[in-house]
Design a protein around this motif. Structure first.
Motif, short mmCIF file in Angstrom:
data_model
loop_
_atom_site.label_atom_id
_atom_site.label_comp_id
_atom_site.label_asym_id
_atom_site.label_seq_id
_atom_site.Cartn_x
_atom_site.Cartn_y
_atom_site.Cartn_z
N PRO A 241 0.81 -1.23 0.00
CA PRO A 241 0.00 0.00 0.00
C PRO A 241 0.83 1.27 0.00
N THR A 242 2.00 1.23 0.65
CA THR A 242 2.87 2.41 0.64
C THR A 242 3.46 2.63 -0.73
N ILE A 243 3.96 1.55 -1.34
CA ILE A 243 4.58 1.68 -2.67
C ILE A 243 3.56 2.08 -3.72
N ALA A 244 2.31 1.64 -3.52
CA ALA A 244 1.28 1.87 -4.52
C ALA A 244 0.81 3.32 -4.57
N THR A 245 1.20 4.12 -3.63
CA THR A 245 0.79 5.52 -3.67
C THR A 245 1.49 6.24 -4.82
N GLU A 246 0.85 7.25 -5.33
CA GLU A 246 1.38 7.97 -6.49
C GLU A 246 2.74 8.59 -6.20
N GLY A 247 2.90 9.18 -5.00
CA GLY A 247 4.15 9.84 -4.67
C GLY A 247 5.33 8.89 -4.58
N THR A 248 5.10 7.72 -3.94
CA THR A 248 6.19 6.75 -3.81
C THR A 248 6.56 6.15 -5.15
N ALA A 249 5.57 5.83 -5.97
CA ALA A 249 5.85 5.28 -7.29
C ALA A 249 6.64 6.27 -8.14
N ALA A 250 6.25 7.54 -8.10
CA ALA A 250 6.98 8.56 -8.87
C ALA A 250 8.41 8.70 -8.38
N LEU A 251 8.59 8.59 -7.07
CA LEU A 251 9.94 8.69 -6.50
C LEU A 251 10.82 7.54 -6.97
N LEU A 252 10.29 6.33 -6.96
CA LEU A 252 11.07 5.17 -7.39
C LEU A 252 11.39 5.24 -8.87
N VAL A 253 10.45 5.71 -9.68
CA VAL A 253 10.73 5.86 -11.11
C VAL A 253 11.84 6.88 -11.34
N LEU A 254 11.76 7.99 -10.62
CA LEU A 254 12.78 9.02 -10.77
C LEU A 254 14.14 8.52 -10.35
N TYR A 255 14.21 7.96 -9.14
CA TYR A 255 15.52 7.61 -8.59
C TYR A 255 16.09 6.35 -9.23
N LEU A 256 15.23 5.35 -9.53
CA LEU A 256 15.74 4.07 -10.02
C LEU A 256 15.96 4.10 -11.53
N TRP A 257 14.94 4.52 -12.28
CA TRP A 257 15.04 4.43 -13.74
C TRP A 257 15.75 5.63 -14.34
N LEU A 258 15.25 6.82 -14.04
CA LEU A 258 15.78 8.01 -14.73
C LEU A 258 17.19 8.36 -14.25
N LEU A 259 17.36 8.49 -12.93
CA LEU A 259 18.67 8.85 -12.40
C LEU A 259 19.68 7.73 -12.63
N GLY A 260 19.31 6.49 -12.31
CA GLY A 260 20.22 5.37 -12.51
C GLY A 260 20.57 5.19 -13.97
N GLY A 261 19.59 5.31 -14.84
CA GLY A 261 19.86 5.16 -16.27
C GLY A 261 20.79 6.23 -16.81
N LEU A 262 20.59 7.47 -16.36
CA LEU A 262 21.46 8.56 -16.82
C LEU A 262 22.89 8.34 -16.36
N LEU A 263 23.07 7.93 -15.11
CA LEU A 263 24.42 7.64 -14.62
C LEU A 263 25.07 6.52 -15.42
N GLY A 264 24.29 5.49 -15.72
CA GLY A 264 24.83 4.36 -16.47
C GLY A 264 25.26 4.75 -17.87
N ILE A 265 24.47 5.58 -18.54
CA ILE A 265 24.83 6.00 -19.89
C ILE A 265 26.06 6.91 -19.85
N TRP A 266 26.13 7.81 -18.86
CA TRP A 266 27.32 8.65 -18.75
C TRP A 266 28.57 7.81 -18.49
N SER A 267 28.42 6.73 -17.73
CA SER A 267 29.56 5.84 -17.50
C SER A 267 29.96 5.13 -18.80
N LYS A 268 28.99 4.72 -19.57
CA LYS A 268 29.26 3.99 -20.81
C LYS A 268 29.89 4.88 -21.87
N THR A 269 29.43 6.12 -21.93
CA THR A 269 29.97 7.04 -22.95
C THR A 269 31.25 7.74 -22.49
N GLY A 270 31.57 7.66 -21.19
CA GLY A 270 32.74 8.36 -20.68
C GLY A 270 32.55 9.86 -20.63
#
Length: 574
Positions: free
Chosen positions: A153-182
Motif C-alpha cells: 500500500p505504501t509503494i502503490a501511492t502515487e508519490g512513492t511510485a513517482a519517486l522510485l521511477v525518478l531515482y531508479l530508472w531516470l537517475l540510474g539510467g542517466l548515470l549508467g549512460i554517462w559511464s558507458k559514454t565516458g
C-alpha cells in the motif's frame, strides 16, 4: 567488536518485537481530536465544497460540534475506537471544520524509530534497521501481513511510485549512460587541461563540480569524487581536503539548489491536513523552495568548502591545516598511518572500444536537465524533475547512438546504472514506509501532546536540529531521517505556533522545516556509516576515519552558526 554489536542488536530487536506485541494487546491508544479547516465554498447546486489536490470535494451533512462523537470531550468518555473516521461539524462560531480522530500509544509510539536508530548504530546497516523498524511498527498496529498490508500500500501511492521511477530508472539510467559514454570523464579532462594550474585551482574546480552536480547524495559524491581525484592528485592536494570538499558539497548543495529529487521526496512527508500552505503537492514543493533561504547550514557548509578551496583554513580545524601543510612540504597526500579506501571499481571506464567520448555529451544533457527544472519552476510554480531527468536521459542516449554506439552497449550501460541505485532505492522505499507507520502510530501526536503547550517557541528549531543530527549520525542516512523526523517535527511546530499565538506561523514552519532538512544533512555528512561519507573517502582515496575526524570541526562550526541564526530568526521575526 562488530560481532558483539550484532549480538546486542539481535537482543534489542527481539526485545523490541516483544514490546510491540505487548503494546498491541495491552496498551490502550490515546485518542485525540484533530480538527482541520479548509477553504469552503458553495457550488452552483447549493452544496458546500472544498478543493483537494485540485479536485472539488463535496461536504456532507454538518452536525453541531458539541454533538459530534469525534470532539475531545466525547473521545475522552469512550474507551473504544470512534464509530467513524471523520465528520464535518459547525462550531459555536459558525466555523466549518472537519474532525478526524487520531491516536498515539504515549512513549511507545516512538518505538519503531528508536529500534531503527539503535540497530543502525550497532549494525551500521540501514536496510535491515529500517526493515526492523517497519516490522516493529506493524506489530504495534496488529498488521502481520507485511507485504500486502504494509509495504505494497505504501509503494502503490502515487508519490512513492513517482519517486522510485525518478531515482531508479531516470537517475540510474542517466548515470549508467554517462559511464558507458565516458561523458563525465571527458568533462573532467577538459577542465584539467584548461583550468587546473595548481592546488588552489584544483580545489576550486572540485568545488565548482560539487556545486554543478547538485543532485545530492551518492550520485554527486561518486561523480565529483571520481572526476576530481586525478586532477587533485596531480596537483598534490591532500586527500583529507579533497574528501571534505566532495562530502560537504554533495548533500548541502542539494538542499540549497533543490532542482532535484529532494522536493518530490520530502513533500510527501510534510502534509498536515488543514494547513493551507501545505494542502497540495504543488503547495508543499513551493513551501520547500520558499524555505531555502533558511537552509543556513547548507549555505555555510558550501561557503566553508569554497573558503578552503581558496586556501583560507582558519576555520577548518587543525587536522585539515596539518594535512595541507604535509602535502605542501612533503607531497604526501595521506597521513603516515592512513589506510586509504580503494575505489578502483568507481574509477574504471566502461567505454566501448572505438568510441570517442566528448565533453558535450556531459554538458548538453546536464544543461538541459537544469534548464527544464528551472523553466518549469518559473512557469508552472514547481520544477518538473521527472521531465528534466527524462529528457536528459533521452538526449544522452540519442547522442551516443548518433555517434555510433551500438544499442546493445547503450542498454548495457543503462542496466549497469540501474544496478548501481537498486540498494538506494530499496532504502528509500523502506524509509517512506517507516515514515508512514510512524505517522499512523502517532509519534508526532505524542510529542505534540507533551511539548506543544510548554516548549518556548524559540527553542524548537535548535531542538529539532539536534534531534535530527543525532538520528542521521546514528543511521547514516538523511533521507531515512526525513521519513522519521518530518511526520513528528512539523505537526509539533504547527501546534507550538498555534498554541503560542505566533504572528508569522508560516515563517516559523519554514525555519523548523529547514532545521530538520539541514540537521539531517549534517548528521549524514559526519556519520562514519553514511554511504556518502564512505564514498567521499573511497572516491578521493582518503582514509575513512581521517576523513570523518578532519571534517567534523568545520561541519560542526557551520552547524553551530546555523543554530544561532535559526534561533535569532524565529525570536525576532516569527
Amino acid at each position: 567488536m562488530q560481532k558483539n554489536n550484532n549480538s546486542i542488536a539481535l537482543f534489542i530487536l527481539i526485545l523490541g518485537l516483544c514490546a510491540a506485541v505487548y503494546v498491541h494487546h495491552s496498551v490502550k491508544p490515546v485518542w485525540l481530536e484533530q480538527s482541520y479547516v479548509y477553504d469552503t465554498y458553495t457550488t452552483d447546486a447549493g452544496q458546500l465544497a472544498y478543493k483537494y489536490k485540485g479536485k472539488e470535494v463535496l461536504i456532507g451533512e454538518l452536525v453541531p460540534y458539541r454533538d459530534s462523537a469525534l470532539n475531545q470531550a466525547n473521545l475522552d468518555k469512550s474507551n473504544q475506537a470512534p464509530p467513524m473516521s471523520q465528520q464535518w461539524v459547525r462550531d459555536e462560531n459558525k466555523q466549518i471544520k472537519l474532525l478526524k480522530p487520531a491516536f498515539h500509544y504515549s512513549l511507545w509510539s516512538l518505538l519503531p524509530a528508536l529500534i531503527t536508530i539503535a540497530l543502525c548504530l550497532l549494525t551500521r546497516e540501514p536496510l535491515t534497521a529500517l526493515f526492523s523498524g517497519i516490522v516493529t511498527g506493524a506489530l504495534i498496529l496488529g498488521q502481520y501481513d507485511l507485504i500486502d498490508k504494509v509495504i505494497i500500500p505504501t509503494i502503490a501511492t502515487e508519490g512513492t511510485a513517482a519517486l522510485l521511477v525518478l531515482y531508479l530508472w531516470l537517475l540510474g539510467g542517466l548515470l549508467g549512460i554517462w559511464s558507458k559514454t565516458g561523458a563525465a570523464q571527458a568533462f573532467a579532462l577538459f577542465m584539467t587541461r584548461h583550468f587546473v594550474k595548481g592546488q588552489r585551482s584544483a580545489k576550486l574546480v572540485s568545488w565548482f563540480l560539487g556545486v554543478l552536480f547538485f543532485q545530492g547524495g551518492t550520485m554527486s559524491t561518486v561523480l565529483v569524487g571520481t572526476t576530481v581525484r586525478p586532477l587533485a592528485d596531480k596537483a598534490k592536494v591532500s586527500h583529507e581536503e579533497m574528501s571534505y570538499i566532495v562530502d560537504s558539497t554533495a548533500s548541502p548543495i542539494a538542499s540549497v539548489l533543490a532542482f532535484n529529487a529532494w522536493p518530490a521526496y520530502v513533500q510527501a512527508l510534510i502534509f498536515i491536513p488543514g494547513v493551507s500552505f501545505l494542502a497540495t503537492e504543488a503547495d508543499r514543493i513551493a513551501f520547500f523552495f520558499a524555505s531555502i533561504p533558511f537552509s543556513f547550514y547548507g549555505i555555510l557548509a558550501v561557503t566553508g568548502t569554497l573558503l578552503l578551496s581558496l586556501n583560507i583554513t582558519r576555520f577548518s580545524g587543525a587536522r585539515i591545516r596539518q594535512a595541507r601543510h604535509r602535502a605542501l612540504t612533503t607531497g604526501q597526500l595521506d597521513a603516515d598511518d592512513a589506510q586509504p579506501l580503494s575505489a578502483k571499481e568507481l574509477q574504471s571506464s566502461d567505454v566501448p572500444q572505438g568510441y570517442r567520448p566528448h565533453v558535450l555529451e556531459f554538458v548538453l544533457p546536464l544543461t538541459t536537465l537544469i534548464g527544464i527544472a528551472v523553466i518549469t519552476f518559473i512557469t508552472l510554480g514547481s520544477p518538473k524533475v521527472n521531465w528534466a531527468f527524462g529528457v536528459a536521459l533521452l538526449l544522452s542516449a540519442f547522442i551516443a547512438l548518433g555517434k555510433g554506439m551500438s544499442l546493445t552497449d547503450l542498454i548495457d550501460g543503462f542496466g549497469n546504472g540501474l544496478k548501481g541505485v537498486v540498494l538506494a532505492s530499496m532504502i528509500l522505499m523502506l524509509a517512506v514506509t517507516i515514515g508512514s507507520l510512524s505517522k499512523e502510530i502517532g509519534g508526532g501526536l505524542y510529542l505534540v501532546s507533551q511539548l506543544g503547550e510548554s516548549l518556548p517557541f524559540w527553542c524548537l528549531p535548535v531542538l529539532l536540529q539536534l534531534i535530527t543530527m543525532l538520528i542521521a549520525f546514528s543511521t547514516g542516512t538523511s533521507w531515512g531521517t526525513y521519513a522519521i523526523a518530518f511526520p513528528l517535527a512539523l505537526p509539533l511546530a504547527w501546534a507550538v505556533a498555534q498554541s503560542q499565538g505566533l504572528a508569522n506561523p508560516e515563517l516559523f514552519m519554514m525555519v523548523c522545516f529547514a532545521t530538520v532538512l539541514n540537521g539531517s544533512v549534517y548528521g549524514d555528512q559526519c556519520s562514519p556509516i553514511s554511504d556518502t561519507t564512505i564514498l567521499s573517502a573511497m572516491t578521493t582515496g582518503c582514509d575513512l576515519m581521517d576523513h570523518v575526524k578532519s571534517q567534523l570541526v568545520p561541519a560542526t562550526l557551520a552547524a553551530s552558526l546555523a543554530a544561532v541564526l535559526w534561533t535569532l530568526t524565529v525570536f525576532f521575526f516569527a
